[in-house]
Motif scaffolding. Sequence first.
Motif, PDB file in Angstrom:
ATOM      1  N   ILE A 157      21.877   9.469 124.448  1.00 52.92           N
ATOM      2  CA  ILE A 157      21.655   9.062 125.686  1.00 52.92           C
ATOM      3  C   ILE A 157      22.722   9.425 126.434  1.00 52.92           C
ATOM      4  N   ASN A 158      22.371   9.355 127.899  1.00 58.91           N
ATOM      5  CA  ASN A 158      23.643   9.412 128.542  1.00 58.91           C
ATOM      6  C   ASN A 158      23.220   8.530 129.603  1.00 58.91           C
ATOM      7  N   VAL A 159      24.841   7.725 129.562  1.00 58.54           N
ATOM      8  CA  VAL A 159      24.463   6.900 130.608  1.00 58.54           C
ATOM      9  C   VAL A 159      24.450   6.150 131.780  1.00 58.54           C
ATOM     10  N   TYR A 160      25.714   7.643 132.409  1.00 57.27           N
ATOM     11  CA  TYR A 160      26.344   7.542 134.008  1.00 57.27           C
ATOM     12  C   TYR A 160      26.730   8.814 134.064  1.00 57.27           C
ATOM     13  N   THR A 161      27.120   9.202 134.274  1.00 51.42           N
ATOM     14  CA  THR A 161      27.851  10.633 135.031  1.00 51.42           C
ATOM     15  C   THR A 161      29.362  10.323 135.972  1.00 51.42           C
ATOM     16  N   TRP A 162      29.994  10.465 134.399  1.00 54.41           N
ATOM     17  CA  TRP A 162      31.611  10.346 135.082  1.00 54.41           C
ATOM     18  C   TRP A 162      32.399  11.171 135.590  1.00 54.41           C
ATOM     19  N   ILE A 163      32.425  12.141 135.278  1.00 49.06           N
ATOM     20  CA  ILE A 163      32.857  13.237 135.605  1.00 49.06           C
ATOM     21  C   ILE A 163      32.297  14.342 136.767  1.00 49.06           C
ATOM     22  N   LEU A 164      31.583  15.028 138.019  1.00 47.63           N
ATOM     23  CA  LEU A 164      31.020  15.964 138.307  1.00 47.63           C
ATOM     24  C   LEU A 164      31.441  16.927 139.155  1.00 47.63           C
ATOM     25  N   SER A 165      32.226  17.844 138.532  1.00 46.60           N
ATOM     26  CA  SER A 165      32.372  19.214 139.457  1.00 46.60           C
ATOM     27  C   SER A 165      31.936  20.243 139.951  1.00 46.60           C
ATOM     28  N   GLY A 166      31.067  20.840 139.710  1.00 41.37           N
ATOM     29  CA  GLY A 166      30.599  21.906 139.798  1.00 41.37           C
ATOM     30  C   GLY A 166      29.800  22.101 138.633  1.00 41.37           C
ATOM     31  N   ASN A 167      30.392  23.411 137.761  1.00 42.49           N
ATOM     32  CA  ASN A 167      29.513  23.389 135.763  1.00 42.49           C
ATOM     33  C   ASN A 167      30.394  22.673 135.672  1.00 42.49           C
ATOM     34  N   PHE A 168      31.207  21.674 135.699  1.00 41.81           N
ATOM     35  CA  PHE A 168      31.847  21.078 134.529  1.00 41.81           C
ATOM     36  C   PHE A 168      31.494  19.597 135.107  1.00 41.81           C
ATOM     37  N   GLN A 169      30.775  19.234 133.620  1.00 38.52           N
ATOM     38  CA  GLN A 169      30.331  17.490 133.894  1.00 38.52           C
ATOM     39  C   GLN A 169      30.383  16.827 132.906  1.00 38.52           C
ATOM     40  N   VAL A 170      30.635  15.724 132.756  1.00 42.13           N
ATOM     41  CA  VAL A 170      30.694  15.016 131.927  1.00 42.13           C
ATOM     42  C   VAL A 170      30.181  13.722 131.777  1.00 42.13           C
ATOM     43  N   PRO A 171      29.274  13.171 131.113  1.00 52.88           N
ATOM     44  CA  PRO A 171      28.260  11.957 130.702  1.00 52.88           C
ATOM     45  C   PRO A 171      30.236  10.863 130.062  1.00 52.88           C
ATOM     46  N   VAL A 172      29.183   9.691 130.759  1.00 57.02           N
ATOM     47  CA  VAL A 172      29.650   8.729 129.710  1.00 57.02           C
ATOM     48  C   VAL A 172      28.126   8.324 129.196  1.00 57.02           C
ATOM     49  N   GLY A 173      28.333   9.064 128.180  1.00 50.13           N
ATOM     50  CA  GLY A 173      27.193   8.589 126.794  1.00 50.13           C
ATOM     51  C   GLY A 173      27.746   8.456 125.209  1.00 50.13           C
ATOM     52  N   PHE A 174      26.477   8.329 124.742  1.00 57.27           N
ATOM     53  CA  PHE A 174      26.681   8.036 123.297  1.00 57.27           C
ATOM     54  C   PHE A 174      26.173   8.503 122.714  1.00 57.27           C
ATOM     55  N   LEU A 175      26.150   9.014 121.488  1.00 55.11           N
ATOM     56  CA  LEU A 175      25.616   9.682 120.183  1.00 55.11           C
ATOM     57  C   LEU A 175      25.789   8.984 118.993  1.00 55.11           C
ATOM     58  N   ILE A 176      24.443   8.667 118.717  1.00 55.47           N
ATOM     59  CA  ILE A 176      24.760   7.716 117.451  1.00 55.47           C
ATOM     60  C   ILE A 176      24.377   8.571 116.334  1.00 55.47           C
ATOM     61  N   ASP A 177      25.083   8.955 115.495  1.00 55.43           N
ATOM     62  CA  ASP A 177      24.296   9.399 114.226  1.00 55.43           C
ATOM     63  C   ASP A 177      24.617   8.899 112.981  1.00 55.43           C
ATOM     64  N   GLN A 178      24.583   9.476 111.876  1.00 57.12           N
ATOM     65  CA  GLN A 178      24.538   8.969 110.846  1.00 57.12           C
ATOM     66  C   GLN A 178      26.053   8.720 110.554  1.00 57.12           C
ATOM     67  N   LEU A 179      27.035   9.205 111.240  1.00 54.78           N
ATOM     68  CA  LEU A 179      28.491   9.530 110.377  1.00 54.78           C
ATOM     69  C   LEU A 179      29.369   8.373 111.493  1.00 54.78           C
ATOM     70  N   THR A 180      27.968   8.177 113.349  1.00 59.39           N
ATOM     71  CA  THR A 180      28.767   6.974 114.177  1.00 59.39           C
ATOM     72  C   THR A 180      28.204   5.828 113.245  1.00 59.39           C
ATOM     73  N   ALA A 181      27.443   6.175 112.464  1.00 59.00           N
ATOM     74  CA  ALA A 181      26.236   4.694 112.620  1.00 59.00           C
ATOM     75  C   ALA A 181      27.141   3.869 111.664  1.00 59.00           C
ATOM     76  N   ILE A 182      27.533   4.432 110.628  1.00 56.08           N
ATOM     77  CA  ILE A 182      28.600   3.885 109.898  1.00 56.08           C
ATOM     78  C   ILE A 182      30.013   3.774 109.627  1.00 56.08           C
ATOM     79  N   MET A 183      30.510   4.484 110.500  1.00 55.41           N
ATOM     80  CA  MET A 183      31.933   3.700 111.722  1.00 55.41           C
ATOM     81  C   MET A 183      31.761   2.582 112.246  1.00 55.41           C
ATOM     82  N   LEU A 184      30.335   2.413 113.104  1.00 58.49           N
ATOM     83  CA  LEU A 184      29.950   1.350 113.988  1.00 58.49           C
ATOM     84  C   LEU A 184      29.695  -0.177 112.501  1.00 58.49           C
ATOM     85  N   ILE A 185      29.536   0.458 111.835  1.00 60.64           N
ATOM     86  CA  ILE A 185      29.185  -1.289 111.139  1.00 60.64           C
ATOM     87  C   ILE A 185      30.529  -1.217 110.343  1.00 60.64           C
ATOM     88  N   VAL A 186      31.505  -0.591 110.051  1.00 60.61           N
ATOM     89  CA  VAL A 186      32.910  -0.905 109.792  1.00 60.61           C
ATOM     90  C   VAL A 186      33.810  -1.958 110.744  1.00 60.61           C
TER      91      VAL A 186
END
Lengths: 100, 640
Positions: free
Chosen positions: B60-89
């Motif tokens: 999910i993308n929560v917020y557009t952090w940087i928007l400059s021409g084609n350069f776009q960086v969102p504040v976004g979260f990816l929770i897949d299997q790897l992240t899920a384990i890290m979150l638990i740890v």
Amino acid sequence: MVPLSWYIVLSAIVFSIGVFGFLARRNLIIVFMSVELMLNSVNISLVAFSHYLQSMRGQILVFFIITVAAAEAAIGLAILIAFYRNNPTIKVDEINLLKG
Amino acid sequence: MLKYTLIPLLPLISFIINILFGRSIIKSKAHWIAIPAVAGSFVLALSAFMDVMAGNVININVYTWILSGNFQVPVGFLIDQLTAIMLIVVTSISTLIFIYSVGYMHGDGGYYRFFAYLSLFVFSMLVLVMANNFLLLYFGWEAVGLCSYFLIGFWFHKKSAADAGKKAFIVNRFGDFGFGLGVILVFLTFGSLEYTQVFSNANIALGQTINILGTDVDLITLICLLLFCGAVGKSAQMPLHVWLPDAMEGPTPVSALIHAATMVTAGVFLVARCNPLFSLSHTAMNTVAIVGGVTAIFAASIGLVQNDIKRVIAYSTVSQLGYMFLALGVGAYSAAIFHLYTHAYFKALLFLGSGSVIHALHDEQNMQNMGGLKKYMPVTYAVFIIATLSITGIPGLAGFFSKDEILWRAYLGGELGRGMWLLGTVAALMTAFYSWRLIYLTFHGKFRGTHEKEHHLHESPKVITVPLMFLAVGAVLAGYVGIPPLLREHGDRIGEFLAPVLGHPQGEGSHSEELMVMGASIFVALAGWGVAYMMYVKNAELPKKIGSMFRPIHNLLYNKYYVDELYSKTFVQPILKMSDKVILGFFDAKIIEGIVNGVPNLIGAFSRQFRKVQTGLLSNYGLAMALGALAIIGYVIFMR
């Protein structure tokens, strides 16, 4: 009947004496008197014009100038005396406290 | 969506409240805000884990952090299997350590500050593991480094602590510089910083080269090595490992949370996260494996002779991180994450246990002044034994499964892997030895400290021992999610769970080989234990004898291979000298001060000429006035 120009010339002469006294004399009292001379030369010309133009405005202005001159003389002399108490001299060229 | 955003947000809120109102209002009640916040994150992380278990990958993308021409960086979260384990740890261990800190930091003047920084750390770490693009990852990465700096130097009035904080920060600069360049290069190559786009287009970088100073370098290798640079700094691998042992100047809960269980594993997480890139470059993979293997044995050998209880565990951490990189380097990403996960529990347990000991001994950290604590601190002793059994790889405990998986995968990893397997096995022998040495010096024999201290010996309060027990449960059971197929079909559930992100490791081996590897690691674990028992229980004179027999080696190890001295000679001193002579002596003293003093001097010189006008003589001023009046009159009369 004395023509206007005489009064003007008299006023100019008195004014010049005042200027000369202000610039050339070393005694502070005399310098002070020279300032008064200049003021009064102006009064002369004001009264002369007032009479010439048949208008009272000039004379009213003269009264103001006399008042201001009196006040100025009082304050000036007071400063002079206060200064003299601290610095016993009234020679203008020895008074240079503001020298940069 | 809010649920996932709240995971990092709760600790951030706790930080803001504690830092703003801690000093004046909250004071010694800071944990009433911090613990619920991080426990809330834990509950939400569990629920996110369930969602992932059910087969959803959240991006999910929560917020557009940087928007400059084609350069776009969102504040976004990816929770897949790897992240899920890290979150638990991260959240489970944070929660336990927050509770532990209530007892450990009780009465400290900076109590609220401690919880504020810890909360900020948890926030940053969660952002780091949850980010869905490289820039947000970089943000979390730097933020955890900053928190690490704050917390190492938490007792900043102590010079050694302040120095250690600076050292950690500066050493990490070297790694992060490379990491930053890597992120830029990723953007230049793929035109995006988002994981999904970068990883799905990973192949376009294949075969491309980039020209650096006249030599063509393989692009993908360069990207991987630059990213790995950051991992080396953060995870304290050679040659940037020097900061971690010094970081033990911080409070013990910090050592447990940041410098053992979570932050230092960020490097492992980074490489695992970027596995689609790393898998494309043999050179990078081999570098990772070699750095990991060499670090594992290098740090373990230093740990053999150290006397500071926390430093032994710190070198053990460096060594175990080496194992993880070794696994990454041979392509066994899931084995590395598995070890990361089990290591977090038993290493946090070791640190918190040593914290309990240090607490009881009133800040004594030298093991030579301990001994015989077994009968005073039964709970601490018991959990220490569990953690040690786990880290040394005794079958049935968490450490055995993950370490065995790594060594087995290394064994299968071709010629280089075979060599790394050998290094890993020797390091395991050393691990067993120094871990048991620590136990024997601390808990067995007679108390070697002062009578005064012996008088005050006591078991730690419940708020300290209860988190220890929970971690002990983790240190025993955490491994059962990854039972090797040899022992049970489909036992490697964590590997299968992670497979969608990390893929399946390469290589096949026969059962007999697998049994041999397993047998070897069990053998070295027992051998190390036996040697430590011989040296520190049976025959207490032996260590000294051996130490004097191998004096040069002992000195070399005791002084940590003189790495700090080497860096001091080659980097620190020349830079200090240059700063002193060139920057301070020439640039600052001559150029900067020249400008700063030159401008007023110039103005002064002009002024000295202009002030001659001011004579202070009345008649001069009068003359000027008269001449001025004449000039005006002249102008009025003649010029108009």
